[in-house]
Design a protein around this motif. Structure first.
Motif, mmCIF file in Angstrom:
data_model
loop_
_atom_site.group_PDB
_atom_site.id
_atom_site.type_symbol
_atom_site.label_atom_id
_atom_site.label_comp_id
_atom_site.label_asym_id
_atom_site.label_seq_id
_atom_site.Cartn_x
_atom_site.Cartn_y
_atom_site.Cartn_z
ATOM 1 N N UNK A 39 0.858 -1.190 0.000
ATOM 2 C CA UNK A 39 0.000 0.000 0.000
ATOM 3 C C UNK A 39 0.892 1.238 0.000
ATOM 4 N N UNK A 102 3.272 2.176 3.012
ATOM 5 C CA UNK A 102 2.733 2.072 4.361
ATOM 6 C C UNK A 102 3.210 0.771 5.001
ATOM 7 N N UNK A 103 3.539 0.837 6.280
ATOM 8 C CA UNK A 103 4.017 -0.385 6.942
ATOM 9 C C UNK A 103 2.915 -1.422 6.978
ATOM 10 N N UNK A 104 3.358 -2.658 6.833
ATOM 11 C CA UNK A 104 2.382 -3.733 6.970
ATOM 12 C C UNK A 104 1.961 -3.823 8.418
ATOM 13 N N UNK A 105 0.788 -4.348 8.599
ATOM 14 C CA UNK A 105 0.274 -4.544 9.948
ATOM 15 C C UNK A 105 1.273 -5.359 10.769
ATOM 16 N N UNK A 106 1.423 -4.989 12.007
ATOM 17 C CA UNK A 106 2.359 -5.691 12.875
ATOM 18 C C UNK A 106 2.038 -7.174 12.889
ATOM 19 N N UNK A 107 3.027 -8.002 12.686
ATOM 20 C CA UNK A 107 2.773 -9.436 12.526
ATOM 21 C C UNK A 107 2.598 -10.169 13.844
ATOM 22 N N UNK A 109 1.027 -12.758 16.016
ATOM 23 C CA UNK A 109 0.321 -13.973 15.599
ATOM 24 C C UNK A 109 -1.178 -13.888 15.834
ATOM 25 N N UNK A 112 -2.903 -11.795 13.337
ATOM 26 C CA UNK A 112 -2.998 -12.449 12.034
ATOM 27 C C UNK A 112 -4.215 -13.359 11.978
ATOM 28 N N UNK A 115 -7.416 -11.393 11.880
ATOM 29 C CA UNK A 115 -7.650 -10.800 10.563
ATOM 30 C C UNK A 115 -8.143 -11.848 9.582
#
Lengths: 126, 238
Positions: A39, A102-107, A109, A112, A115
């Motif tokens: 994004x 844009x930074x990816x959503x914080x991974x 667990x 995730x 989501x």
């Protein structure tokens, strides 16, 4: 309507060969990762006329599209240029700090999984 | 417009796209499947520009070459304001393998569409996703006049792991395609107990620093695999 739209519309086909738009470059500058679903968004307001003069028509068009955050794939489809070309041009704009990935959503667990469950619910609701 | 995101952690309402690949042989119905469930858009790729890393010095050579613009389709399913599912049909011809690494990067999973008349066309995709450990489901697109097999027969024919979901589908039917995608996401969730980071294949989880500088176009794509002899002869030789 910006004047270049008269010359480079979709129906006209490629007036300029794609590699000419990038000055012959095939590799994006910098190390920003431009995945098809990365994004991207403009870092500032739309360019003034004077500022716009410093950019190529393609760069300007991409900048305008990036006023709304969108994915690389969406932007490439909007601008109707080959993906490889769009990546090179976007990397130029990132280098000049005109747009940002844009930074990816914080991974985390758990995030995730949550989501994914939301995606699942979204699909089932289709 | 002050919508510039800071470098801080993503907010909860941040737009998060997910990517699903739709693979399978040429003409198996990948584009049909994508367009059945989502609004489809063409994505141009310039074959000559992307096929290999062409240095600036080689430009004269590029000028002589006929560049081919290849359209690749993708679809988007938007869920509310912050989630979207992107479906990418992977190019079927083997000269486009270089694009697969690019497309599979960060993907949630894949749907392999199969045609029972040409089941062999699936092997490269199955092999690829198994190797990449990318969760996938096999959906047999039921064509009129094609021999009818159970999904289980297809599993055996393709020598799939028992955990890989297989099903029959009709790429023209929205409810059928929806079921395929639901099955895939369920499979992704199931194959990552506890929602491990690996399940999401989120590049952010790996850290961007670990990526090659140009992940898009690897100079030496690992394809086609040596094992797929018949497949390799399909058209890569010049």
């Amino acid at each position: 309507m910006p004047e270049y739209d008269r010359w480079l519309d979709r129906e006209a086909g490629p007036v300029v060969r794609p590699y000419a738009l990038t000055g012959g470059r095939t590799d994006p500058v910098g190390d920003a990762v431009l995945d098809v679903i990365s994004v991207i968004a403009a870092t500032g307001p739309p360019l003034t006329r004077a500022e716009a003069a410093k950019f190529s028509p393609e760069h300007r068009k991409l900048l305008r599209l990036c006023q709304q955050p969108g994915t690389v794939a969406d932007v490439a489809a909007d601008v109707a240029l080959p993906l490889g070309v769009v990546r090179v041009l976007l990397a130029d704009l990132i280098q000049q700090k005109m747009i940002t990935v844009l930074p990816r959503r914080a991974p985390r667990p758990q995030a995730s999984t949550d989501l994914l469950k939301e995606v699942l619910d979204g699909l089932r609701a289709l | 417009m002050g919508s510039v995101p800071s470098d801080g952690p993503p907010e909860d309402n941040q737009f998060t796209p997910f990517k699903i690949l739709v693979a399978g042989g040429f003409g198996v119905g990948k584009t049909t499947l994508v367009s059945t469930i989502s609004e489809i858009r063409p994505l141009r790729t310039e074959e000559a520009l992307t096929q290999k890393s062409i240095g600036v010095d080689d430009l004269s050579g590029v000028g002589d070459k006929t560049t081919t613009t290849v359209a690749m389709d993708f679809g988007r399913i938007t869920m509310g304001t912050r989630l979207a599912l992107y479906l990418f049909g992977t190019p079927g011809q083997d000269r486009f393998w270089f694009m697969w690494d690019d497309l599979s990067y960060g993907a949630l999973g894949a749907v392999i569409l199969a045609d029972t008349r040409r089941l062999i066309d699936c092997f490269p995709s199955v092999d690829y996703f198994e190797r990449r450990q990318l969760p996938f489901v096999v959906a047999v697109n039921v064509f009129d006049g094609a021999p009818h097999y159970d999904a289980e027969d297809v599993r055996i024919a393709l020598d799939l792991e028992p955990t890989v979901p297989t099903m029959l589908c009709d790429a023209r039917q929205r409810s059928s395609v929806k079921q395929v995608l639901v099955t895939l996401v369920e499979h992704v969730l199931a194959s990552a107990p506890g929602g491990g980071q690996g399940a999401l294949r989120d590049p952010g989880a790996v850290g961007q620093a670990s990526l090659p500088a140009a992940p898009a176009y690897p100079a030496a794509p690992p394809w086609p695999p040596a094992a797929a002899g018949s497949y390799a002869s399909m058209g890569s030789a010049k």
